[in-house]
Design a protein around this motif. Sequence first.
Motif, PDB file in Angstrom:
ATOM      1  N   LEU A  45       0.722  -1.265   0.003  1.00  0.00           N
ATOM      2  CA  LEU A  45       0.083   0.073   0.102  1.00  0.00           C
ATOM      3  C   LEU A  45       0.989   1.299   0.097  1.00  0.00           C
ATOM      4  O   LEU A  45       2.112   1.287   0.741  1.00  0.00           O
ATOM      5  CB  LEU A  45      -1.064  -0.249   1.246  1.00  0.00           C
ATOM      6  CG  LEU A  45      -1.939  -1.109   1.590  1.00  0.00           C
ATOM      7  CD1 LEU A  45      -2.622  -0.960   2.687  1.00  0.00           C
ATOM      8  CD2 LEU A  45      -2.862  -1.138   0.163  1.00  0.00           C
ATOM      9  N   ASP A  46       0.402   2.323  -0.606  1.00  0.00           N
ATOM     10  CA  ASP A  46       1.076   3.620  -0.607  1.00  0.00           C
ATOM     11  C   ASP A  46       0.663   4.332   0.721  1.00  0.00           C
ATOM     12  O   ASP A  46       0.007   3.853   1.376  1.00  0.00           O
ATOM     13  CB  ASP A  46       0.880   4.404  -1.907  1.00  0.00           C
ATOM     14  CG  ASP A  46      -0.669   4.897  -2.092  1.00  0.00           C
ATOM     15  OD1 ASP A  46      -1.382   4.807  -0.902  1.00  0.00           O
ATOM     16  OD2 ASP A  46      -1.222   4.751  -3.048  1.00  0.00           O
ATOM     17  N   ILE A  47       1.490   5.319   0.927  1.00  0.00           N
ATOM     18  CA  ILE A  47       1.222   6.063   2.149  1.00  0.00           C
ATOM     19  C   ILE A  47      -0.023   6.545   2.496  1.00  0.00           C
ATOM     20  O   ILE A  47      -0.806   6.222   3.537  1.00  0.00           O
ATOM     21  CB  ILE A  47       2.255   7.131   2.107  1.00  0.00           C
ATOM     22  CG1 ILE A  47       1.999   7.915   3.667  1.00  0.00           C
ATOM     23  CG2 ILE A  47       2.110   8.058   1.203  1.00  0.00           C
ATOM     24  CD1 ILE A  47       2.672   7.304   4.645  1.00  0.00           C
ATOM     25  N   ASN A  48      -0.745   6.984   1.242  1.00  0.00           N
ATOM     26  CA  ASN A  48      -2.253   7.591   1.384  1.00  0.00           C
ATOM     27  C   ASN A  48      -3.235   6.646   1.725  1.00  0.00           C
ATOM     28  O   ASN A  48      -4.007   6.623   2.738  1.00  0.00           O
ATOM     29  CB  ASN A  48      -2.575   8.328   0.307  1.00  0.00           C
ATOM     30  CG  ASN A  48      -1.922   9.628  -0.314  1.00  0.00           C
ATOM     31  OD1 ASN A  48      -1.431  10.078   0.823  1.00  0.00           O
ATOM     32  ND2 ASN A  48      -1.709   9.922  -1.453  1.00  0.00           N
ATOM     33  N   SER A  49      -3.090   5.317   1.212  1.00  0.00           N
ATOM     34  CA  SER A  49      -3.908   4.045   1.562  1.00  0.00           C
ATOM     35  C   SER A  49      -3.769   3.548   2.896  1.00  0.00           C
ATOM     36  O   SER A  49      -4.674   3.205   3.637  1.00  0.00           O
ATOM     37  CB  SER A  49      -3.606   3.005   0.413  1.00  0.00           C
ATOM     38  OG  SER A  49      -3.905   3.458  -0.747  1.00  0.00           O
ATOM     39  N   LEU A  50      -2.456   3.569   3.289  1.00  0.00           N
ATOM     40  CA  LEU A  50      -1.976   3.349   4.871  1.00  0.00           C
ATOM     41  C   LEU A  50      -2.798   4.113   5.830  1.00  0.00           C
ATOM     42  O   LEU A  50      -3.450   3.703   6.724  1.00  0.00           O
ATOM     43  CB  LEU A  50      -0.744   3.222   5.222  1.00  0.00           C
ATOM     44  CG  LEU A  50       0.020   1.775   4.473  1.00  0.00           C
ATOM     45  CD1 LEU A  50       1.551   2.031   4.461  1.00  0.00           C
ATOM     46  CD2 LEU A  50      -0.318   0.580   5.099  1.00  0.00           C
ATOM     47  N   VAL A  51      -2.812   5.417   5.558  1.00  0.00           N
ATOM     48  CA  VAL A  51      -3.099   6.583   6.470  1.00  0.00           C
ATOM     49  C   VAL A  51      -4.763   6.303   6.560  1.00  0.00           C
ATOM     50  O   VAL A  51      -5.350   6.515   7.480  1.00  0.00           O
ATOM     51  CB  VAL A  51      -2.856   7.889   5.897  1.00  0.00           C
ATOM     52  CG1 VAL A  51      -3.531   8.827   6.549  1.00  0.00           C
ATOM     53  CG2 VAL A  51      -1.298   8.251   6.574  1.00  0.00           C
ATOM     54  N   SER A  52      -5.589   6.126   5.297  1.00  0.00           N
ATOM     55  CA  SER A  52      -6.705   5.993   5.164  1.00  0.00           C
ATOM     56  C   SER A  52      -7.294   4.692   5.994  1.00  0.00           C
ATOM     57  O   SER A  52      -8.289   4.925   6.541  1.00  0.00           O
ATOM     58  CB  SER A  52      -6.883   5.810   3.764  1.00  0.00           C
ATOM     59  OG  SER A  52      -8.462   5.662   3.601  1.00  0.00           O
ATOM     60  N   LEU A  53      -6.572   3.592   5.745  1.00  0.00           N
ATOM     61  CA  LEU A  53      -6.772   2.438   6.645  1.00  0.00           C
ATOM     62  C   LEU A  53      -6.790   2.719   8.133  1.00  0.00           C
ATOM     63  O   LEU A  53      -7.694   2.350   8.503  1.00  0.00           O
ATOM     64  CB  LEU A  53      -5.883   1.115   6.033  1.00  0.00           C
ATOM     65  CG  LEU A  53      -6.394   0.001   7.069  1.00  0.00           C
ATOM     66  CD1 LEU A  53      -7.443  -0.627   6.340  1.00  0.00           C
ATOM     67  CD2 LEU A  53      -4.994  -0.888   6.400  1.00  0.00           C
ATOM     68  N   ALA A  54      -5.855   3.255   8.432  1.00  0.00           N
ATOM     69  CA  ALA A  54      -5.541   3.675   9.857  1.00  0.00           C
ATOM     70  C   ALA A  54      -6.697   4.324  10.561  1.00  0.00           C
ATOM     71  O   ALA A  54      -7.217   4.433  11.394  1.00  0.00           O
ATOM     72  CB  ALA A  54      -4.279   4.037  10.325  1.00  0.00           C
ATOM     73  N   SER A  55      -6.814   5.484   9.787  1.00  0.00           N
ATOM     74  CA  SER A  55      -7.742   6.630  10.139  1.00  0.00           C
ATOM     75  C   SER A  55      -9.009   5.749   9.937  1.00  0.00           C
ATOM     76  O   SER A  55     -10.096   6.242  11.006  1.00  0.00           O
ATOM     77  CB  SER A  55      -8.079   7.658   8.849  1.00  0.00           C
ATOM     78  OG  SER A  55      -6.958   8.209   8.864  1.00  0.00           O
ATOM     79  N   LYS A  56      -9.656   4.909   9.312  1.00  0.00           N
ATOM     80  CA  LYS A  56     -11.064   4.335   9.403  1.00  0.00           C
ATOM     81  C   LYS A  56     -11.205   3.582  10.740  1.00  0.00           C
ATOM     82  O   LYS A  56     -12.126   3.481  11.131  1.00  0.00           O
ATOM     83  CB  LYS A  56     -11.112   3.376   7.953  1.00  0.00           C
ATOM     84  CG  LYS A  56     -12.256   2.778   7.895  1.00  0.00           C
ATOM     85  CD  LYS A  56     -12.268   2.001   6.703  1.00  0.00           C
ATOM     86  CE  LYS A  56     -12.778   0.569   6.572  1.00  0.00           C
ATOM     87  NZ  LYS A  56     -12.723   0.117   5.311  1.00  0.00           N
TER      88      LYS A  56
END
Length: 141
Positions: free
Chosen positions: A127-138
Amino acid sequence: MKIVCPHCFALNNVPKKESYKKANCGKCKQSLLDTKPIELTNANFDEVIVNSEISVIVDFWAPWCGPCKMMAPNFERAATQFPLKALFAKVNTENEQNLGARFGIRSIPTIIVFKNGREVERVSGALDINSLVSLASKHSN
């Protein structure tokens, strides 16, 4: 909320706040705000997953895996955005083959999000950084 210390794995009770200036472990006195992903093994996996009231985001990886190596810096950078909101951890499936088997890891990297001791989401592939941040934020508190 219950927080597992990323240094000594002691359980700490921390008041739930929007942000933290300081939070130290009651046992080892090191900062609970340290966001460097922790290494999980068969010996500490269940203790961390069950005792964390925040989400635990686990990267199942192997040292020989090219996509795993490419994603590692993104995983570390994403972790810095979630102090005491989510705990980022890594499982080396080469060393911890029983954990890989237990969770049916068929391809790596695989990210599994645990909440209240249960798997709540799984994503395979780098995953790229944005996908990882989005997953964690969720899934963060």
